[in-house]
Design a protein around this motif. Sequence first.
Motif, PDB file in Angstrom:
ATOM      1  N   MET A 214      -4.507   4.308   6.743  1.00  0.00           N
ATOM      2  CA  MET A 214      -4.978   4.529   5.373  1.00  0.00           C
ATOM      3  C   MET A 214      -5.866   5.768   5.299  1.00  0.00           C
ATOM      4  O   MET A 214      -6.601   6.076   6.234  1.00  0.00           O
ATOM      5  CB  MET A 214      -5.786   3.318   4.898  1.00  0.00           C
ATOM      6  CG  MET A 214      -4.968   2.058   4.780  1.00  0.00           C
ATOM      7  SD  MET A 214      -5.969   0.579   4.475  1.00  0.00           S
ATOM      8  CE  MET A 214      -6.711   0.966   2.913  1.00  0.00           C
TER       9      MET A 214
ATOM     10  N   TYR B  79       0.833  -1.203   0.000  1.00  0.00           N
ATOM     11  CA  TYR B  79       0.000   0.000   0.000  1.00  0.00           C
ATOM     12  C   TYR B  79       0.871   1.258   0.000  1.00  0.00           C
ATOM     13  O   TYR B  79       0.494   2.294  -0.547  1.00  0.00           O
ATOM     14  CB  TYR B  79      -0.937  -0.008   1.213  1.00  0.00           C
ATOM     15  CG  TYR B  79      -2.079   0.967   1.118  1.00  0.00           C
ATOM     16  CD1 TYR B  79      -3.249   0.636   0.436  1.00  0.00           C
ATOM     17  CD2 TYR B  79      -1.998   2.222   1.699  1.00  0.00           C
ATOM     18  CE1 TYR B  79      -4.301   1.530   0.342  1.00  0.00           C
ATOM     19  CE2 TYR B  79      -3.046   3.123   1.618  1.00  0.00           C
ATOM     20  CZ  TYR B  79      -4.192   2.779   0.934  1.00  0.00           C
ATOM     21  OH  TYR B  79      -5.228   3.668   0.837  1.00  0.00           O
TER      22      TYR B  79
ATOM     23  N   ASN C  39      -3.820  -8.626   5.616  1.00  0.00           N
ATOM     24  CA  ASN C  39      -3.315  -7.386   6.178  1.00  0.00           C
ATOM     25  C   ASN C  39      -3.432  -7.456   7.698  1.00  0.00           C
ATOM     26  O   ASN C  39      -4.511  -7.726   8.228  1.00  0.00           O
ATOM     27  CB  ASN C  39      -4.129  -6.201   5.637  1.00  0.00           C
ATOM     28  CG  ASN C  39      -3.463  -4.880   5.904  1.00  0.00           C
ATOM     29  OD1 ASN C  39      -2.254  -4.756   5.776  1.00  0.00           O
ATOM     30  ND2 ASN C  39      -4.245  -3.892   6.287  1.00  0.00           N
TER      31      ASN C  39
ATOM     32  N   TYR D 113      -1.996   7.606   2.542  1.00  0.00           N
ATOM     33  CA  TYR D 113      -1.643   7.011   3.829  1.00  0.00           C
ATOM     34  C   TYR D 113      -0.841   7.996   4.667  1.00  0.00           C
ATOM     35  O   TYR D 113      -0.376   9.025   4.177  1.00  0.00           O
ATOM     36  CB  TYR D 113      -0.840   5.720   3.636  1.00  0.00           C
ATOM     37  CG  TYR D 113       0.472   5.919   2.922  1.00  0.00           C
ATOM     38  CD1 TYR D 113       1.629   6.257   3.616  1.00  0.00           C
ATOM     39  CD2 TYR D 113       0.556   5.775   1.531  1.00  0.00           C
ATOM     40  CE1 TYR D 113       2.829   6.457   2.958  1.00  0.00           C
ATOM     41  CE2 TYR D 113       1.749   5.966   0.871  1.00  0.00           C
ATOM     42  CZ  TYR D 113       2.888   6.307   1.596  1.00  0.00           C
ATOM     43  OH  TYR D 113       4.068   6.508   0.938  1.00  0.00           O
TER      44      TYR D 113
END
Length: 185
Positions: A74, A12, A103, A20
């Motif tokens: 996030m 990510y 995750n 993020y």
Amino acid sequence: MKLTNLILTTPYLSLEPIFYHEVSPTPLKNPRLISHNPPAAELIGLDPSRLNAKELEELLNGTLLLEGSRPYAMCYAGHQFGYYVQRLGDGRAINLGMTNGWNLQLKGSGQTLYSRQGDGRAVLRSSIREYLMSEAIDAAEKNDFTLVNDLLALAQNPYDEHERFERYAQPTPHAFKNLKLSCSS
């Protein structure tokens, strides 16, 4: 596999930084591990019989970071309270990284950029509710609707006595006889 042998990845974080915010968990002062989920451990490749309670407690408290971990919250857009909001985010969740397609995320692990005025902690009642619902959904996906029906019956009549649910009311384990839990809003 042992917990400390897990290697995490953070794909990510290859996105633009607008998606993020890297942030470290805020550990609790005196954490206690009171339960864990052996099937969840197996999902990420761990051998439940080789789990070290102290290491698991440290991981869940944010004081043990596994190899490859880069904690982050996030940022995303979505609907909240009936309105579209262009910038939401994990206000009480910190992602540690991925392993075996899963995750790893800490809930209630401290403030993030998206906590607004909150402390980034999770209330016990909502954490228990989320856990029970995830277990019910998992069972229902396997065509076992027992927990779904039990939770529905309790939700429809929360103040009635439900003798058939006494199986959930186990005596407190000896190791936790002095443990006190409190919920407040």
